[in-house]
Write an enzyme that holds these catalytic residues in place. Structure first.
Site, PDB file in Angstrom:
ATOM      1  N   TYR A 115      21.949  44.325  41.885  1.00 22.80           N
ATOM      2  CA  TYR A 115      20.641  43.676  41.913  1.00 22.80           C
ATOM      3  C   TYR A 115      20.640  42.453  41.019  1.00 22.80           C
ATOM      4  O   TYR A 115      20.987  42.528  39.844  1.00 22.80           O
ATOM      5  CB  TYR A 115      19.544  44.650  41.438  1.00 22.80           C
ATOM      6  CG  TYR A 115      18.197  43.979  41.349  1.00 22.80           C
ATOM      7  CD1 TYR A 115      17.527  43.611  42.516  1.00 22.80           C
ATOM      8  CD2 TYR A 115      17.613  43.677  40.131  1.00 22.80           C
ATOM      9  CE1 TYR A 115      16.296  42.964  42.453  1.00 22.80           C
ATOM     10  CE2 TYR A 115      16.390  43.035  40.059  1.00 22.80           C
ATOM     11  CZ  TYR A 115      15.748  42.683  41.226  1.00 22.80           C
ATOM     12  OH  TYR A 115      14.537  42.033  41.164  1.00 22.80           O
TER      13      TYR A 115
ATOM     14  N   GLY B 287      31.425  25.404  51.448  1.00 17.96           N
ATOM     15  CA  GLY B 287      31.097  24.843  52.758  1.00 17.96           C
ATOM     16  C   GLY B 287      29.666  25.005  53.206  1.00 17.96           C
ATOM     17  O   GLY B 287      29.173  24.214  53.997  1.00 17.96           O
TER      18      GLY B 287
ATOM     19  N   TYR C 136      15.121  31.990  31.526  1.00 11.38           N
ATOM     20  CA  TYR C 136      15.493  33.361  31.866  1.00 11.38           C
ATOM     21  C   TYR C 136      16.299  33.397  33.167  1.00 11.38           C
ATOM     22  O   TYR C 136      15.876  32.856  34.189  1.00 11.38           O
ATOM     23  CB  TYR C 136      14.262  34.288  31.980  1.00 11.38           C
ATOM     24  CG  TYR C 136      14.770  35.690  32.041  1.00 11.38           C
ATOM     25  CD1 TYR C 136      15.234  36.304  30.880  1.00 11.38           C
ATOM     26  CD2 TYR C 136      14.939  36.325  33.249  1.00 11.38           C
ATOM     27  CE1 TYR C 136      15.832  37.534  30.927  1.00 11.38           C
ATOM     28  CE2 TYR C 136      15.542  37.567  33.306  1.00 11.38           C
ATOM     29  CZ  TYR C 136      15.988  38.164  32.142  1.00 11.38           C
ATOM     30  OH  TYR C 136      16.607  39.376  32.196  1.00 11.38           O
TER      31      TYR C 136
ATOM     32  N   GLN D  62       0.921  23.477  67.078  1.00 15.03           N
ATOM     33  CA  GLN D  62       0.095  22.743  68.067  1.00 15.03           C
ATOM     34  C   GLN D  62       0.861  22.416  69.360  1.00 15.03           C
ATOM     35  O   GLN D  62       2.076  22.509  69.415  1.00 15.03           O
ATOM     36  CB  GLN D  62      -0.456  21.443  67.448  1.00 15.03           C
ATOM     37  CG  GLN D  62      -1.217  21.632  66.144  1.00 15.03           C
ATOM     38  CD  GLN D  62      -2.625  22.187  66.266  1.00 15.03           C
ATOM     39  OE1 GLN D  62      -3.185  22.666  65.312  1.00 15.03           O
ATOM     40  NE2 GLN D  62      -3.221  22.107  67.455  1.00 15.03           N
ATOM     41  N   SER D  63       0.073  22.026  70.372  1.00 14.70           N
ATOM     42  CA  SER D  63       0.592  21.574  71.674  1.00 14.70           C
ATOM     43  C   SER D  63       1.627  22.538  72.261  1.00 14.70           C
ATOM     44  O   SER D  63       2.820  22.239  72.339  1.00 14.70           O
ATOM     45  CB  SER D  63       1.224  20.184  71.556  1.00 14.70           C
ATOM     46  OG  SER D  63       0.345  19.304  70.928  1.00 14.70           O
TER      47      SER D  63
ATOM     48  N   ASP E  71       7.402  34.197  46.631  1.00 16.62           N
ATOM     49  CA  ASP E  71       8.137  34.688  45.459  1.00 16.62           C
ATOM     50  C   ASP E  71       7.831  36.166  45.259  1.00 16.62           C
ATOM     51  O   ASP E  71       6.734  36.635  45.560  1.00 16.62           O
ATOM     52  CB  ASP E  71       7.750  33.893  44.204  1.00 16.62           C
ATOM     53  CG  ASP E  71       8.686  34.206  43.034  1.00 16.62           C
ATOM     54  OD1 ASP E  71       9.878  34.459  43.283  1.00 16.62           O
ATOM     55  OD2 ASP E  71       8.225  34.190  41.874  1.00 16.62           O
TER      56      ASP E  71
ATOM     57  N   TYR F  28      19.662  49.556  45.904  1.00 16.48           N
ATOM     58  CA  TYR F  28      20.115  48.195  45.607  1.00 16.48           C
ATOM     59  C   TYR F  28      19.482  47.652  44.331  1.00 16.48           C
ATOM     60  O   TYR F  28      19.633  46.505  44.005  1.00 16.48           O
ATOM     61  CB  TYR F  28      19.759  47.270  46.774  1.00 16.48           C
ATOM     62  CG  TYR F  28      20.316  47.744  48.061  1.00 16.48           C
ATOM     63  CD1 TYR F  28      21.694  47.827  48.226  1.00 16.48           C
ATOM     64  CD2 TYR F  28      19.490  48.125  49.107  1.00 16.48           C
ATOM     65  CE1 TYR F  28      22.228  48.282  49.406  1.00 16.48           C
ATOM     66  CE2 TYR F  28      20.021  48.577  50.291  1.00 16.48           C
ATOM     67  CZ  TYR F  28      21.388  48.655  50.445  1.00 16.48           C
ATOM     68  OH  TYR F  28      21.913  49.105  51.607  1.00 16.48           O
TER      69      TYR F  28
ATOM     70  N   ASP G 277      16.562  30.196  42.808  1.00 17.52           N
ATOM     71  CA  ASP G 277      16.052  30.484  41.468  1.00 17.52           C
ATOM     72  C   ASP G 277      17.212  30.210  40.517  1.00 17.52           C
ATOM     73  O   ASP G 277      18.226  30.900  40.557  1.00 17.52           O
ATOM     74  CB  ASP G 277      15.624  31.958  41.429  1.00 17.52           C
ATOM     75  CG  ASP G 277      15.241  32.446  40.028  1.00 17.52           C
ATOM     76  OD1 ASP G 277      15.462  31.711  39.047  1.00 17.52           O
ATOM     77  OD2 ASP G 277      14.737  33.578  39.942  1.00 17.52           O
TER      78      ASP G 277
ATOM     79  N   LYS H 287      15.054  39.407  43.806  1.00 17.15           N
ATOM     80  CA  LYS H 287      14.733  39.591  45.220  1.00 17.15           C
ATOM     81  C   LYS H 287      15.140  38.344  45.989  1.00 17.15           C
ATOM     82  O   LYS H 287      15.407  37.295  45.403  1.00 17.15           O
ATOM     83  CB  LYS H 287      13.241  39.865  45.394  1.00 17.15           C
ATOM     84  CG  LYS H 287      12.902  41.345  45.582  1.00 17.15           C
ATOM     85  CD  LYS H 287      13.555  41.978  46.806  1.00 17.15           C
ATOM     86  CE  LYS H 287      13.114  43.393  47.041  1.00 17.15           C
ATOM     87  NZ  LYS H 287      14.118  44.305  47.538  1.00 17.15           N
TER      88      LYS H 287
ATOM     89  N   GLN I 109      20.538  32.211  38.220  1.00 15.17           N
ATOM     90  CA  GLN I 109      20.378  33.536  38.846  1.00 15.17           C
ATOM     91  C   GLN I 109      20.888  33.614  40.289  1.00 15.17           C
ATOM     92  O   GLN I 109      21.583  34.549  40.664  1.00 15.17           O
ATOM     93  CB  GLN I 109      18.885  33.933  38.824  1.00 15.17           C
ATOM     94  CG  GLN I 109      18.592  35.260  39.525  1.00 15.17           C
ATOM     95  CD  GLN I 109      17.112  35.629  39.467  1.00 15.17           C
ATOM     96  OE1 GLN I 109      16.615  35.993  38.417  1.00 15.17           O
ATOM     97  NE2 GLN I 109      16.417  35.550  40.583  1.00 15.17           N
TER      98      GLN I 109
ATOM     99  N   ASP J  77      13.754  35.959  47.534  1.00 12.90           N
ATOM    100  CA  ASP J  77      12.512  35.224  47.772  1.00 12.90           C
ATOM    101  C   ASP J  77      12.679  34.220  48.913  1.00 12.90           C
ATOM    102  O   ASP J  77      13.477  33.289  48.805  1.00 12.90           O
ATOM    103  CB  ASP J  77      12.097  34.531  46.468  1.00 12.90           C
ATOM    104  CG  ASP J  77      11.932  35.560  45.349  1.00 12.90           C
ATOM    105  OD1 ASP J  77      11.481  36.678  45.638  1.00 12.90           O
ATOM    106  OD2 ASP J  77      12.271  35.247  44.212  1.00 12.90           O
TER     107      ASP J  77
HETATM  108  P1  13P Z   1      16.388  42.585  31.894  1.00  9.14           P
HETATM  109  O1  13P Z   1      17.347  43.709  32.164  1.00  9.14           O
HETATM  110  O2  13P Z   1      17.069  41.378  31.336  1.00  9.14           O
HETATM  111  O3  13P Z   1      15.176  42.985  31.141  1.00  9.14           O
HETATM  112  O4  13P Z   1      15.921  42.073  33.355  1.00  9.14           O
HETATM  113  C1  13P Z   1      15.012  42.781  34.103  1.00  9.14           C
HETATM  114  C2  13P Z   1      14.608  41.888  35.200  1.00  9.14           C
HETATM  115  O5  13P Z   1      13.817  40.998  35.033  1.00  9.14           O
HETATM  116  C3  13P Z   1      15.251  42.126  36.494  1.00  9.14           C
HETATM  117  O6  13P Z   1      15.458  40.950  37.169  1.00  9.14           O
HETATM  118  P1  13P Z   2      12.870  37.006  41.074  1.00 15.33           P
HETATM  119  O1  13P Z   2      13.581  37.560  42.277  1.00 15.33           O
HETATM  120  O2  13P Z   2      11.729  36.121  41.456  1.00 15.33           O
HETATM  121  O3  13P Z   2      13.832  36.323  40.161  1.00 15.33           O
HETATM  122  O4  13P Z   2      12.212  38.208  40.289  1.00 15.33           O
HETATM  123  C1  13P Z   2      13.059  39.189  39.804  1.00 15.33           C
HETATM  124  C2  13P Z   2      12.375  40.288  39.089  1.00 15.33           C
HETATM  125  O5  13P Z   2      13.065  41.225  38.773  1.00 15.33           O
HETATM  126  C3  13P Z   2      10.939  40.243  38.820  1.00 15.33           C
HETATM  127  O6  13P Z   2      10.522  41.354  38.092  1.00 15.33           O
HETATM  128 MG    MG Z   3      14.002  34.998  38.719  1.00 21.58          MG
HETATM  129 MG    MG Z   4      11.782  34.293  42.466  1.00 17.04          MG
END
Ligand code: 13P
Ligand code: 13P
Ligand code: MG
Ligand code: MG
Length: 368
Positions: free
Chosen positions: A229, A104, A91, A242-243, A132, A349, A12, A232, A95, A234
Site C-alpha cells: 500500500y 516509455g 509528506y 453536448q450534441s 482524491d 492491499y 501525488d 489510493k 509517493q 486517486d
Molecule cells: P504513516 O505510517 O507514515 O503514519 O502513514 C500512514 C498513511 O498516511 C498512509 O498513507
Molecule cells: P492519498 O492516496 O491521497 O495519498 O491518501 C493516502 C492516505 O493514506 C490517506 O489517509
Molecule cells: Mg498522499
Molecule cells: Mg491523493
C-alpha cells in the site's frame, strides 16, 4: 476541424500537510514545467490543476495518446517537483513515482493517465474530473448514469443522436483483461461487473456509430505496481459533452448523489464522494471525506483550453455536500468496523497483511 490529443496525467508527489493539500511551491514548480512544455512547442495548451494532495496536468497536443515524449515530460516534471517536496519535507515526497527510471509510458509507473484523440467540433465542451482519497472504480456509477440511465440523462430518450446508446470498455484490473459492452442491450450484463468497482472499471465510453472515444478514465493500481500500500489510486476522468453526447448538466448530475466509494483514511474505508469547488478540495476530516472536483472547458479548434469553470462550486451542489457530510458522520461512528472499514479482500492491499503475518503462529485449530 482540428485534431488534438487531450491528455490528463496526475500524481501525488508530496502532501501539505499529511495527505490534505499540495504546497504552493510544488504548484509553482508544476506551472513552470508546463509553461516550458508550451513554449517549446511540445504541447499546444495546458491547465495545471490539483485535487487534495494530487497535481493534475491537463494538456492538449498533437502527439497522440501514449506519446513517449509527453509521458516523459510529465514524469520528469513529477521528479522535479518531488525534489521541491523533499526540500520542504512534504509528506510522502515522491509517493506516486514507483520506479527509479522512466520506461516509455507513465502507465504502470504510478501516475494516473486518461487521454484520447479529439476531432474538435465548432463548440467542444469538455469536463475534466479529478478525485482524491478514492480509486478509479469511483467513476463507474457516474459514467453509467451519464451514458446509460434515462433517469439521469433525458437525452437518451429525446435526443436522436443518443437514442441508440453507447459502448463501454470495461477493464478487469485483477486479471488485466478488457471487455466491450453495448448498451442499452447489454445493460444487465455490464452491471454484474461494474457493480464491483474495486476490480472492474469503465475505461472508455465510445459512440456506437464509429467507436470514437467520448469519455476516458485513469485505471492505475498502485498496490499492484508497488506490491504494497502506498496510497489510493486517486483517479481522473475526461467527458466530452453536448450534441449527441450528455449535456454538461447531464454529465454533472450523477454527482448530486454522493455515492459511497472506497478510499478515505489510509485507503481502507468506505465514504461518500463529496463534490466540491476547487477552494474546498482539501480532504481534512479523517483525511476525507473523498472529494471530486470538475473543471469545465470550451476547447477551441486551435486546441486552446482557455479558462476553466469550477463546476461543483455552484450552490446547486450544496445539498449533495450536506448529504455527504451527514453520511460521513454516520459512517465514522462505525469506527474500525465494516462496512466503514473495507472488507477483507480489499484490506489485503492495505495495512492488514502485516498484522496477519505477526499473528499467524497464534492461530490454532478451534474447538467446536
Ligand atoms: P504513516 O505510517 O507514515 O503514519 O502513514 C500512514 C498513511 O498516511 C498512509 O498513507
Ligand atoms: P492519498 O492516496 O491521497 O495519498 O491518501 C493516502 C492516505 O493514506 C490517506 O489517509
Ligand atoms: Mg498522499
Ligand atoms: Mg491523493
Amino acid at each position: 476541424m482540428g485534431k488534438y490529443t487531450l491528455s490528463v496525467i496526475k500524481a501525488d508527489v508530496g502532501g501539505w500537510v499529511g495527505h490534505s493539500d499540495v504546497h504552493p511551491d510544488l504548484l509553482a514548480k508544476a506551472d513552470e514545467r508546463m509553461a516550458q512544455a508550451k513554449s517549446s512547442g511540445l504541447i499546444v495548451d495546458y491547465y495545471r490543476s490539483k485535487v487534495g494532495d494530487d497535481i493534475v496536468f491537463i494538456m492538449t497536443h498533437q502527439k497522440g495518446p501514449d506519446s513517449e515524449e509527453i509521458h516523459k515530460f510529465c514524469w520528469d516534471s513529477f521528479v522535479a517537483i518531488t525534489e521541491v517536496a523533499k526540500k520542504l519535507s512534504q509528506y510522502g515526497a515522491g509517493q506516486d513515482l514507483l520506479s527509479d527510471a522512466f520506461s516509455g509510458n507513465v502507465k504502470g509507473m504510478g501516475p494516473g493517465c486518461a487521454e484520447f484523440d479529439i476531432d474538435v467540433r465548432p463548440a467542444e465542451p469538455i469536463i475534466v474530473y479529478a478525485a482524491d482519497k478514492t480509486e478509479p472504480g469511483a467513476w463507474n456509477m457516474p459514467l453509467y448514469k451519464m451514458f446509460a440511465d434515462p433517469f439521469n440523462t433525458i437525452g437518451l430518450v429525446i435526443d436522436k443522436g443518443m437514442h441508440d446508446g453507447f459502448k463501454f470498455r470495461v477493464h478487469d484490473l485483477r486479471d488485466h483483461k478488457e471487455v466491450v459492452f453495448s448498451l442499452p442491450e447489454e445493460m444487465y450484463d455490464m452491471l454484474v461487473f461494474i457493480g464491483a468497482p474495486s476490480r472492474f472499471v469503465i475505461k472508455n465510453v465510445m459512440r456506437k456509430s464509429n467507436d470514437e472515444i467520448v469519455a476516458a478514465t485513469s485505471t492505475q493500481k498502485l498496490h499492484e505496481i508497488a506490491g504494497r500500500y502506498v496510497g489510493k489510486d486517486d483517479p481522473v476522468m475526461i467527458v466530452r459533452c453536448q450534441s449527441g453526447l450528455p449535456a454538461v448538466g447531464e454529465a454533472l448530475e450523477p454527482f448530486a448523489f454522493p455515492h459511497t466509494v472506497a478510499g478515505w483514511m489510509r485507503g481502507s474505508h468506505h465514504g461518500p464522494l463529496m463534490p466540491v469547488g476547487t477552494a474546498d478540495d482539501t480532504p481534512t476530516r479523517f483525511d476525507g471525506p473523498p472529494r471530486v472536483v470538475a473543471l469545465g472547458f470550451q476547447l477551441t479548434q486551435d486546441g486552446i483550453l482557455g479558462t476553466p469553470r469550477d463546476m461543483f462550486a455552484d450552490r446547486s451542489y450544496d445539498n449533495a455536500r450536506q448529504t455527504a457530510l451527514d453520511v460521513a458522520d454516520y459512517l465514522r461512528r462505525h469506527g474500525p468496523f465494516e462496512p466503514h472499514r473495507l472488507g477483507l479482500d480489499e484490506m489485503e492491499y492495505t495495512t492488514m497483511p502485516e498484522v496477519m503475518e505477526k499473528l499467524k503462529d497464534r492461530f490454532v485449530k478451534a474447538e467446536d
